[in-house]
Design a protein around this motif. Structure first.
Motif, mmCIF file in Angstrom:
data_model
loop_
_atom_site.group_PDB
_atom_site.id
_atom_site.type_symbol
_atom_site.label_atom_id
_atom_site.label_comp_id
_atom_site.label_asym_id
_atom_site.label_seq_id
_atom_site.Cartn_x
_atom_site.Cartn_y
_atom_site.Cartn_z
ATOM 1 N N ILE A 1 35.957 32.539 43.398
ATOM 2 C CA ILE A 1 36.996 33.379 44.021
ATOM 3 C C ILE A 1 37.454 34.448 43.033
ATOM 4 O O ILE A 1 37.845 34.145 41.916
ATOM 5 C CB ILE A 1 38.188 32.510 44.499
ATOM 6 N N ARG A 2 37.382 35.712 43.466
ATOM 7 C CA ARG A 2 37.741 36.846 42.614
ATOM 8 C C ARG A 2 39.046 37.517 43.041
ATOM 9 O O ARG A 2 39.691 38.186 42.268
ATOM 10 C CB ARG A 2 36.627 37.919 42.651
ATOM 11 N N ARG A 3 39.361 37.407 44.340
ATOM 12 C CA ARG A 3 40.510 38.146 44.879
ATOM 13 C C ARG A 3 41.197 37.330 45.955
ATOM 14 O O ARG A 3 40.521 36.745 46.807
ATOM 15 C CB ARG A 3 40.044 39.439 45.582
ATOM 16 N N ILE A 4 42.528 37.310 45.899
ATOM 17 C CA ILE A 4 43.255 36.770 47.054
ATOM 18 C C ILE A 4 44.322 37.788 47.471
ATOM 19 O O ILE A 4 44.787 38.583 46.669
ATOM 20 C CB ILE A 4 43.897 35.387 46.781
ATOM 21 N N ARG A 5 44.647 37.770 48.753
ATOM 22 C CA ARG A 5 45.720 38.636 49.249
ATOM 23 C C ARG A 5 46.620 37.796 50.142
ATOM 24 O O ARG A 5 46.154 37.088 51.018
ATOM 25 C CB ARG A 5 45.204 39.824 50.056
ATOM 26 N N TYR A 6 47.906 37.912 49.881
ATOM 27 C CA TYR A 6 48.886 37.307 50.774
ATOM 28 C C TYR A 6 49.258 38.360 51.808
ATOM 29 O O TYR A 6 49.671 39.468 51.443
ATOM 30 C CB TYR A 6 50.153 36.923 50.016
#
Ligand SMILES: *Cc1c(COP(=O)(O)O)cnc(C)c1O
Ligand code: SF4
Length: 448
Positions: free
Chosen positions: A231-236
Motif C-alpha cells: 500500500i502506497r497511498r490512502i485517502r479518507y
C-alpha cells in the motif's frame, strides 16, 4: 496601504470574488439560534447535538420563516427521497430561508416533493455496479491497483442525491436499508483481502463519511492499511470540511488521530490525503478557510470532488468560482462528476453536452493542477471517463456510448441525458419502450 486593506479592496473586483470568505454571524438569522454565540457555534459537539434529524424540526427552528406551503412540500419530499435527513446547523443556517425554493444548499439536503421528476427508465439503485465488483464485504475492487473501502454507512449530513442511497443513512419511506455500523471484524476481512492482493497500492476510505469514524477507528484503519507493504497511498473521503468545518477546528482528538496517521504514513514514505466534497460557492465561508489552514499547516493535502448538479453548480459563474475558491483555500479541485443514474435524482442531472461546455469554460481560469477533470462514472462499472472521451453521442436522444479498454476490455457502456432536457419529439420517443430500445441499439451499433 496595509496588506489587509489591500485584500479587502481587491475582493470588491468581480474577478476576485473567490477571495471573499464570509465571516458574519449568519446563524443568528435563524430564529432558534439568534442567541448562539460564536464560541458555541464553533463547538463540534454543539453542531452534532443541534443537527436536524427530523423534518418537523425545520418548523421548530425556523418558526415564522417556515411557511405552511414550504412545510407541506418538505413533507412531500420525505415521501419520495431515498435518503434520511441529517443537516448540521452550519449548513442549515447558510440556506437562504427567505427564498428557499431555489437555494442550492436546500436542494441538496432538504428536497421538496414538488421538485422531483420521474426516474430515468434506465436508472439503477447500484448504478456503478459497486456490489457486483465486490470480492469481500465493504470493498469494491474494480481497477487493478486501487480499491474502494466502505467502513461505515453514516455521514454528518445526508445528501438527498447520494450515489449510495441504497446503503447509506438508514431506511426511509421508499428504501429498506441494511445499515451497518463500524464493524471491526469485517474491516479485518477487507485488510486481509488487500494483503493477499499485491497489485493494490491505493485505498479510498469512504462510506458513508470518514468524519463519522471515531479517533481510534480512524487510526486503526489508517495504520492497518499503511502497514501493508504494497500500500502506497490512502485517502479518507469526507464531506466534513465542507459541511462541518467546526470539527477540524474544535475536535482536537480527532484531528490529532488524523495527524498521527499522516505522520505514520510519511515515516513509511506513503501518502495520506483527504478527499472532500464542496459543491457550490454558497457553502464556503471563513470557517472552511480556517479549517483548511489547520490541515495545511500539518501538511495534510486535501482534494475536492464535486457532483455537477442543475441549480447548484451548473453555470459557468458558479463552477469557475467554486474551482478558484477551493483552490484559494489550498484544496486541489480533482473531479467534477456527471450525476450518477440513481433513484430520486433526475431533477439534479445535466446533459453530457452541458458538462463538456462547463469543462471548456473552466479550463484556463486557473492553474492546470487546480483544474478539475470532468468525468462520467459509467453505469454498469466501466469506471470514470473524461466527459469528452465518449465513442458516440446521439445528442438529439441523449444517448452516449463509451468504452473502458483497460477496466473492462471489449465492453460497451451507455449513459443517458435526463429526458426532460430533450426536445419534445425525443421525449415522446423515450415514452415508447420499443422505440427507446431501438434508439439505444442504434447508438451502440455505431460504435461496435
Ligand atoms: C473512484 C473509484 C476509485 C478511485 O478512483 P480515482 O480515479 O483514482 O480517484 C477506486 N475504486 C472505485 C471502485 C471507484 O469508484
Ligand atoms: S456525504 Fe457522501 S456518502 Fe454521505 S450522503 Fe453525502 S454523498 Fe452520500
Amino acid at each position: 496601504m496595509s496588506e489587509t486593506n489591500k485584500l479587502e479592496n481587491d475582493i470588491k473586483i468581480p474577478e476576485l470574488q473567490h477571495r471573499n470568505f464570509r465571516d458574519d454571524e449568519f446563524w443568528k438569522k435563524i430564529p432558534a439560534w439568534s442567541g448562539v454565540k460564536r464560541e458555541e457555534f464553533a463547538d463540534h459537539k454543539w453542531q452534532v447535538k443541534n443537527s436536524i434529524r427530523k423534518i418537523k424540526q425545520v418548523q421548530e427552528i425556523l418558526g415564522p420563516l417556515c411557511t405552511p406551503e414550504l412545510m407541506s412540500d418538505l413533507e412531500a419530499g420525505q415521501k419520495i427521497t431515498p435518503m434520511n435527513i441529517r443537516i448540521t446547523p452550519y449548513v442549515f443556517a447558510l440556506i437562504n430561508w427567505v427564498k428557499p425554493w431555489d437555494d442550492p444548499l436546500r436542494k441538496q439536503f432538504l428536497p421538496l416533493g414538488s421538485q422531483f421528476l420521474d426516474d430515468h427508465p434506465y436508472y439503477e439503485s447500484d448504478s456503478l455496479s459497486e456490489d457486483t465488483d465486490s470480492p469481500v464485504s465493504m470493498l469494491t475492487h474494480r481497477y487493478p491497483d486501487k480499491v474502494l473501502f466502505l467502513p461505515t454507512t453514516i455521514c454528518p449530513v445526508y445528501c438527498s442525491y447520494c450515489t449510495r442511497s441504497r446503503l447509506i443513512g438508514g431506511s426511509t419511506e421508499t428504501v429498506e436499508k441494511e445499515t451497518y455500523g463500524a464493524n471491526q471484524k469485517k474491516w479485518d476481512d477487507a485488510f486481509e483481502y488487500i494483503l493477499r492482493n499485491p497489485l493494490i497500492e491505493d485505498v479510498v476510505i469512504s462510506g458513508g463519511d470518514s468524519y463519522m469514524l471515531t479517533a481510534p477507528q480512524l487510526k486503526y484503519i489508517g495504520e492497518s492499511l499503511l502497514k501493508i507493504p504494497h500500500i502506497r497511498r490512502i485517502r479518507y473521503a469526507t464531506k466534513g470540511i465542507a459541511i462541518f468545518p467546526q470539527k477540524i477546528l474544535t475536535d482536537d482528538a480527532w484531528l490529532q488521530a488524523l495527524t498521527e496517521v499522516h505522520e505514520f504514513g510519511r515515516s513509511y514514505g506513503k501518502q495520506v490525503v483527504i478527499h472532500t466534497h464542496f459543491s457550490s460557492p454558497k457553502e464556503i465561508t471563513k470557517w472552511n478557510q480556517l479549517a483548511m489552514e489547520r490541515l495545511f499547516s500539518r501538511g495534510i493535502i486535501v482534494r475536492n470532488q464535486a457532483v455537477l448538479q442543475a441549480g447548484v453548480n451548473d453555470t459557468v459563474d458558479s463552477m469557475v468560482k467554486l474551482t478558484r475558491q477551493v483552490g484559494f483555500m489550498n484544496i486541489q479541485p480533482y473531479y467534477v462528476y456527471m450525476h450518477d443514474m440513481v433513484p430520486g435524482c433526475e431533477h439534479f442531472r445535466t446533459t453530457l453536452r452541458e458538462a463538456i461546455e462547463l469543462e471548456k469554460a473552466v479550463r484556463g481560469t486557473t492553474a492546470g493542477f487546480n483544474t478539475p477533470t470532468f468525468v462520467c462514472d459509467l453505469p454498469g462499472g466501466g469506471g470514470k471517463r473524461h466527459v469528452a472521451s465518449y465513442e458516440y453521442y446521439d445528442e438529439e436522444n441523449g444517448i452516449s456510448v463509451w468504452k473502458a479498454p483497460y477496466v473492462k476490455p471489449g465492453a460497451v457502456f451507455t449513459y443517458y441525458d435526463p429526458i426532460h432536457k430533450l426536445s419534445p419529439e425525443a421525449q415522446k420517443r423515450w415514452q415508447d419502450p420499443k422505440m427507446r430500445e431501438a434508439m439505444v441499439k442504434e447508438a451502440i451499433n455505431k460504435v461496435s
